[in-house]
Design a protein around this motif. Structure first.
Motif, short mmCIF file in Angstrom:
data_model
loop_
_atom_site.label_atom_id
_atom_site.label_comp_id
_atom_site.label_asym_id
_atom_site.label_seq_id
_atom_site.Cartn_x
_atom_site.Cartn_y
_atom_site.Cartn_z
N ASP A 179 32.80 38.39 29.89
CA ASP A 179 34.02 37.81 30.44
C ASP A 179 35.02 38.91 30.82
N GLU A 180 35.18 39.91 29.96
CA GLU A 180 36.10 41.01 30.26
C GLU A 180 35.63 41.81 31.48
N LEU A 181 34.32 42.09 31.56
CA LEU A 181 33.78 42.79 32.73
C LEU A 181 34.01 41.96 33.99
N PHE A 182 33.80 40.67 33.87
CA PHE A 182 34.01 39.77 34.99
C PHE A 182 35.45 39.89 35.51
N HIS A 183 36.41 39.88 34.59
CA HIS A 183 37.82 39.96 35.00
C HIS A 183 38.19 41.34 35.57
N ILE A 184 37.56 42.38 35.08
CA ILE A 184 37.81 43.72 35.60
C ILE A 184 37.33 43.83 37.04
N TYR A 185 36.17 43.27 37.33
CA TYR A 185 35.53 43.47 38.64
C TYR A 185 35.72 42.33 39.63
N TYR A 186 36.14 41.17 39.16
CA TYR A 186 36.10 39.97 40.00
C TYR A 186 36.75 40.14 41.37
N ASP A 187 37.99 40.57 41.43
CA ASP A 187 38.70 40.64 42.72
C ASP A 187 38.00 41.57 43.71
N ARG A 188 37.59 42.73 43.24
CA ARG A 188 36.93 43.68 44.15
C ARG A 188 35.57 43.17 44.61
N LEU A 189 34.81 42.55 43.70
CA LEU A 189 33.50 42.02 44.08
C LEU A 189 33.64 40.83 45.03
N LEU A 190 34.63 39.99 44.77
CA LEU A 190 34.87 38.85 45.65
C LEU A 190 35.20 39.34 47.07
N THR A 191 36.04 40.35 47.15
CA THR A 191 36.40 40.91 48.46
C THR A 191 35.17 41.50 49.15
N ALA A 192 34.36 42.23 48.42
CA ALA A 192 33.16 42.85 49.01
C ALA A 192 32.21 41.79 49.54
N SER A 193 32.03 40.71 48.80
CA SER A 193 31.15 39.64 49.26
C SER A 193 31.77 38.91 50.44
N PHE A 194 33.07 38.64 50.37
CA PHE A 194 33.74 37.92 51.44
C PHE A 194 33.63 38.66 52.77
N VAL A 195 33.69 39.99 52.74
CA VAL A 195 33.55 40.78 53.96
C VAL A 195 32.22 40.46 54.65
N LEU A 196 31.21 40.20 53.86
CA LEU A 196 29.89 39.92 54.44
C LEU A 196 29.68 38.44 54.75
N VAL A 197 30.04 37.55 53.82
CA VAL A 197 29.71 36.13 54.01
C VAL A 197 30.82 35.34 54.69
N LYS A 198 32.04 35.86 54.71
CA LYS A 198 33.19 35.24 55.38
C LYS A 198 33.46 33.81 54.92
N SER A 199 33.23 33.56 53.65
CA SER A 199 33.54 32.26 53.07
C SER A 199 33.94 32.50 51.62
N LYS A 200 35.15 32.06 51.27
CA LYS A 200 35.62 32.28 49.90
C LYS A 200 34.72 31.56 48.90
N ASP A 201 34.37 30.32 49.21
CA ASP A 201 33.51 29.56 48.30
C ASP A 201 32.16 30.24 48.10
N LEU A 202 31.57 30.69 49.20
CA LEU A 202 30.28 31.36 49.11
C LEU A 202 30.41 32.69 48.38
N ALA A 203 31.48 33.42 48.66
CA ALA A 203 31.71 34.70 47.97
C ALA A 203 31.87 34.48 46.47
N GLU A 204 32.57 33.42 46.09
CA GLU A 204 32.71 33.11 44.66
C GLU A 204 31.36 32.80 44.04
N GLU A 205 30.52 32.09 44.77
CA GLU A 205 29.17 31.78 44.29
C GLU A 205 28.34 33.04 44.13
N VAL A 206 28.47 33.95 45.09
CA VAL A 206 27.74 35.22 45.02
C VAL A 206 28.16 36.00 43.76
N VAL A 207 29.46 36.10 43.52
CA VAL A 207 29.95 36.84 42.34
C VAL A 207 29.44 36.17 41.06
N ALA A 208 29.50 34.86 41.02
CA ALA A 208 29.00 34.14 39.84
C ALA A 208 27.51 34.40 39.63
#
Length: 190
Positions: free
Chosen positions: A25-54
């Motif tokens: 959980d702590e690692l998730f919170h440390i990395y979440y925003d940056r990983l979400l942004t990295a995924s969003f750049v590729l998939v261009k969908s917040k929902d899909l990017a959240e799914e990718v991070v999960a």
């Protein structure tokens, strides 16, 4: 930065050796925003990017015993995000699969080095800039197909053009992007 690295190393040990869910959980919170942004750049969908991070953090949990073998967690996570994002894209669209996906795959190796993490960030910036540099019609067609998940026929109807025009514009977009990004793979045309 040293304390940050020590904290991450400590969390990795807790997760790997003790199966400590709080460490995950702590690692998730440390990395979440940056990983979400990295995924969003590729998939261009917040929902899909959240799914990718999960999905990536689920993978981390599933492979937690091996986590201490990872030399660079940043790089491991960002390469995982990149791969998972591209997998989602390729499942949704089989358009230009030898172009952008191959560029990204060839430019970012799965080696766990700091240099690879820097290369990944530079490539991400270059892709964004390259897409923004496309001619307006090419950019619009590319974004609708690649990031909105629309089919050629849907794009043609939306833009009031023929499917052939959409196909031509997509081909131009892919060719220009691979040139701008510096694709060095096998060449289909010379």
């Amino acid at each position: 930065m040293k304390n940050h690295t020590k904290n991450i190393d400590f969390l990795i040990r807790r997760l790997s050796l003790d199966s400590d869910e709080r460490a995950l959980d702590e690692l998730f919170h440390i990395y979440y925003d940056r990983l979400l942004t990295a995924s969003f750049v590729l998939v261009k969908s917040k929902d899909l990017a959240e799914e990718v991070v999960a999905d990536v953090f689920y993978q981390v949990w599933q492979n937690r015993e091996k986590l201490q073998d990872v030399k660079n967690l940043d790089n491991y996570l960002f390469v995982s995000i990149k791969n998972r994002s591209l997998n989602y894209i390729s499942k949704e669209q089989r358009v230009g699969k030898d172009s952008i996906d191959e560029v990204v795959s060839n430019k970012i190796s799965e080696d766990n080095t700091a240099e690879d993490a820097i290369i990944a960030k530079e490539l991400q910036d270059k892709i964004i800039h390259s897409i923004e540099s496309l001619p307006p019609k090419c950019r619009e067609v590319f974004l609708l197909i690649r990031f909105e998940g629309m089919k050629y026929k849907e794009v043609a109807e939306k833009l009031n053009v023929s499917v052939n025009t959409v196909d031509t514009q997509m081909g131009i977009a892919i060719r220009k992007l691979t040139e701008m990004i510096g694709y060095q793979g096998k060449s289909k045309k010379k």
